[in-house]
Design a protein around this motif. Structure first.
Motif, PDB file in Angstrom:
ATOM      1  N   THR A 150       0.831  -1.206   0.000  1.00  0.00           N
ATOM      2  CA  THR A 150       0.000   0.000   0.000  1.00  0.00           C
ATOM      3  C   THR A 150       0.861   1.249   0.000  1.00  0.00           C
ATOM      4  OG1 THR A 150      -1.580  -1.247   1.353  1.00  0.00           O
ATOM      5  CG2 THR A 150      -1.948   1.127   1.162  1.00  0.00           C
ATOM      6  N   VAL A 151       0.407   2.244  -0.772  1.00  0.00           N
ATOM      7  CA  VAL A 151       1.015   3.573  -0.809  1.00  0.00           C
ATOM      8  C   VAL A 151      -0.088   4.582  -0.526  1.00  0.00           C
ATOM      9  CG1 VAL A 151       2.037   5.319  -2.334  1.00  0.00           C
ATOM     10  CG2 VAL A 151       2.869   2.971  -2.399  1.00  0.00           C
ATOM     11  N   SER A 152       0.241   5.605   0.259  1.00  0.00           N
ATOM     12  CA  SER A 152      -0.708   6.680   0.532  1.00  0.00           C
ATOM     13  C   SER A 152       0.033   8.013   0.561  1.00  0.00           C
ATOM     14  CB  SER A 152      -1.396   6.463   1.882  1.00  0.00           C
ATOM     15  OG  SER A 152      -2.240   7.555   2.178  1.00  0.00           O
ATOM     16  N   GLY A 153      -0.574   9.014  -0.061  1.00  0.00           N
ATOM     17  CA  GLY A 153      -0.011  10.362  -0.033  1.00  0.00           C
ATOM     18  C   GLY A 153      -0.218  11.134  -1.318  1.00  0.00           C
ATOM     19  N   LEU A 154      -0.555  10.433  -2.383  1.00  0.00           N
ATOM     20  CA  LEU A 154      -0.805  11.050  -3.681  1.00  0.00           C
ATOM     21  C   LEU A 154      -2.296  10.934  -3.987  1.00  0.00           C
ATOM     22  CD1 LEU A 154       2.155   9.313  -5.577  1.00  0.00           C
ATOM     23  CD2 LEU A 154       2.126  11.631  -4.603  1.00  0.00           C
ATOM     24  N   PRO A 155      -2.763  11.569  -5.074  1.00  0.00           N
ATOM     25  CA  PRO A 155      -4.139  11.285  -5.506  1.00  0.00           C
ATOM     26  C   PRO A 155      -4.290   9.772  -5.702  1.00  0.00           C
ATOM     27  CG  PRO A 155      -3.275  13.186  -6.676  1.00  0.00           C
ATOM     28  CD  PRO A 155      -2.114  12.588  -5.907  1.00  0.00           C
ATOM     29  N   GLN A 156      -5.491   9.254  -5.465  1.00  0.00           N
ATOM     30  CA  GLN A 156      -5.662   7.803  -5.385  1.00  0.00           C
ATOM     31  C   GLN A 156      -5.197   7.030  -6.619  1.00  0.00           C
ATOM     32  OE1 GLN A 156      -9.527   6.038  -5.223  1.00  0.00           O
ATOM     33  NE2 GLN A 156     -10.547   7.832  -6.101  1.00  0.00           N
ATOM     34  N   LEU A 157      -5.420   7.552  -7.811  1.00  0.00           N
ATOM     35  CA  LEU A 157      -4.980   6.836  -8.999  1.00  0.00           C
ATOM     36  C   LEU A 157      -3.452   6.822  -9.078  1.00  0.00           C
ATOM     37  CD1 LEU A 157      -5.616   5.215 -11.498  1.00  0.00           C
ATOM     38  CD2 LEU A 157      -6.036   7.368 -12.732  1.00  0.00           C
ATOM     39  N   ASP A 158      -2.813   7.897  -8.645  1.00  0.00           N
ATOM     40  CA  ASP A 158      -1.345   7.943  -8.626  1.00  0.00           C
ATOM     41  C   ASP A 158      -0.776   6.969  -7.591  1.00  0.00           C
ATOM     42  OD1 ASP A 158      -1.393   9.848 -10.639  1.00  0.00           O
ATOM     43  OD2 ASP A 158      -1.266  11.530  -9.239  1.00  0.00           O
ATOM     44  N   ASP A 159      -1.422   6.860  -6.432  1.00  0.00           N
ATOM     45  CA  ASP A 159      -1.014   5.851  -5.446  1.00  0.00           C
ATOM     46  C   ASP A 159      -1.081   4.459  -6.082  1.00  0.00           C
ATOM     47  OD1 ASP A 159      -0.565   7.603  -3.284  1.00  0.00           O
ATOM     48  OD2 ASP A 159      -2.494   7.186  -2.332  1.00  0.00           O
ATOM     49  N   HIS A 160      -2.207   4.171  -6.739  1.00  0.00           N
ATOM     50  CA  HIS A 160      -2.402   2.868  -7.382  1.00  0.00           C
ATOM     51  C   HIS A 160      -1.322   2.619  -8.427  1.00  0.00           C
ATOM     52  CE1 HIS A 160      -4.521  -0.588  -9.121  1.00  0.00           C
ATOM     53  NE2 HIS A 160      -4.249  -0.045 -10.297  1.00  0.00           N
ATOM     54  N   ARG A 161      -1.106   3.597  -9.280  1.00  0.00           N
ATOM     55  CA  ARG A 161      -0.128   3.428 -10.365  1.00  0.00           C
ATOM     56  C   ARG A 161       1.291   3.233  -9.834  1.00  0.00           C
ATOM     57  NH1 ARG A 161      -2.973   7.716 -14.326  1.00  0.00           N
ATOM     58  NH2 ARG A 161      -4.182   6.202 -15.516  1.00  0.00           N
ATOM     59  N   MET A 162       1.629   3.900  -8.747  1.00  0.00           N
ATOM     60  CA  MET A 162       2.970   3.734  -8.191  1.00  0.00           C
ATOM     61  C   MET A 162       3.172   2.293  -7.724  1.00  0.00           C
ATOM     62  SD  MET A 162       4.978   5.761  -5.149  1.00  0.00           S
ATOM     63  CE  MET A 162       5.493   7.147  -6.168  1.00  0.00           C
ATOM     64  N   VAL A 163       2.172   1.737  -7.059  1.00  0.00           N
ATOM     65  CA  VAL A 163       2.274   0.352  -6.590  1.00  0.00           C
ATOM     66  C   VAL A 163       2.373  -0.604  -7.780  1.00  0.00           C
ATOM     67  CG1 VAL A 163       1.078  -1.512  -5.370  1.00  0.00           C
ATOM     68  CG2 VAL A 163       1.099   0.790  -4.404  1.00  0.00           C
ATOM     69  N   VAL A 164       1.527  -0.422  -8.778  1.00  0.00           N
ATOM     70  CA  VAL A 164       1.545  -1.308  -9.943  1.00  0.00           C
ATOM     71  C   VAL A 164       2.888  -1.217 -10.662  1.00  0.00           C
ATOM     72  CG1 VAL A 164       0.523  -1.710 -12.236  1.00  0.00           C
ATOM     73  CG2 VAL A 164      -0.952  -1.378 -10.236  1.00  0.00           C
ATOM     74  N   GLU A 165       3.404  -0.017 -10.834  1.00  0.00           N
ATOM     75  CA  GLU A 165       4.704   0.138 -11.492  1.00  0.00           C
ATOM     76  C   GLU A 165       5.804  -0.579 -10.706  1.00  0.00           C
ATOM     77  OE1 GLU A 165       7.928   3.571 -12.721  1.00  0.00           O
ATOM     78  OE2 GLU A 165       5.843   4.189 -12.419  1.00  0.00           O
ATOM     79  N   ALA A 166       5.787  -0.453  -9.396  1.00  0.00           N
ATOM     80  CA  ALA A 166       6.793  -1.136  -8.568  1.00  0.00           C
ATOM     81  C   ALA A 166       6.650  -2.652  -8.688  1.00  0.00           C
ATOM     82  CB  ALA A 166       6.664  -0.699  -7.106  1.00  0.00           C
ATOM     83  N   LEU A 167       5.430  -3.158  -8.692  1.00  0.00           N
ATOM     84  CA  LEU A 167       5.225  -4.595  -8.842  1.00  0.00           C
ATOM     85  C   LEU A 167       5.718  -5.076 -10.206  1.00  0.00           C
ATOM     86  CD1 LEU A 167       1.720  -4.917  -7.177  1.00  0.00           C
ATOM     87  CD2 LEU A 167       3.878  -5.844  -6.312  1.00  0.00           C
TER      88      LEU A 167
END
Length: 173
Positions: A150-167
């Protein structure tokens, strides 16, 4: 840790050049089908969490990052600019993944696709659950969902995209 390269990972599941585009349910569901681990160890949690920290630092993203497996916190980092509220959001988004077995953004998108919202229709306490982007299931082949990143601190879609990119990056190693 070395993983077999999966060509579908390198196809890029997140739009890199059109951040304004909202992914479809089909795209979000594909992310979950593709981003699957052969196994997930404590060392994997450290490596994935460290990769997310590196990405966040490069982007000067004021985020908190969390990885849980089977009820145990394996990784947590709070970068400059993050606040205790981010930790509260992490817990609420992670609970959605634990309850539904799907990414918090996908759960919210499914409710929106039905013409409602998670808050209106889930009958769950919004102080405990948040179907906002940023928490993604850790799924192990032949086992199923065992945790969440989980990532928190950005707009929700950006949080989601950051996690997906890292995965994607992690699983391509």
């Amino acid at each position: 840790m070395t993983h077999k390269s999966n060509p579908s990972h390198s196809q890029g599941l997140t739009p890199k050049f059109h951040p304004e585009l909202t992914p479809s349910l089909e795209e979000l569901e594909k992310q979950e089908r593709v981003l699957v681990f052969p196994r997930f160890t404590n060392d994997d949690a450290w490596t994935l969490g460290s990769l997310l920290v590196e990405m966040a630092r490069e982007r000067q993203a004021p985020v908190a990052i969390d990885i849980h497996r089977s009820g145990q916190q394996l990784f947590h980092a709070a970068l400059p600019g993050s606040t205790p509220d981010n930790d509260a959001w992490i817990a609420r988004k992670r609970r959605v993944v634990e309850r539904y077995g799907s990414a918090s953004y996908l759960v919210g998108a499914r409710f929106r696709a039905k013409g409602s919202t998670f808050e209106e229709s889930s009958l769950l306490d919004p102080g405990t659950y948040a179907a906002h982007g940023g928490s993604f299931p850790i799924t192990v082949e032949g086992v199923g969902v065992i945790g969440a990143v989980t990532v928190s601190g950005l707009p929700q879609l950006d949080d989601h995209r950051m996690v997906v990119e890292a995965l994607e990056r992690f699983l391509d190693r």
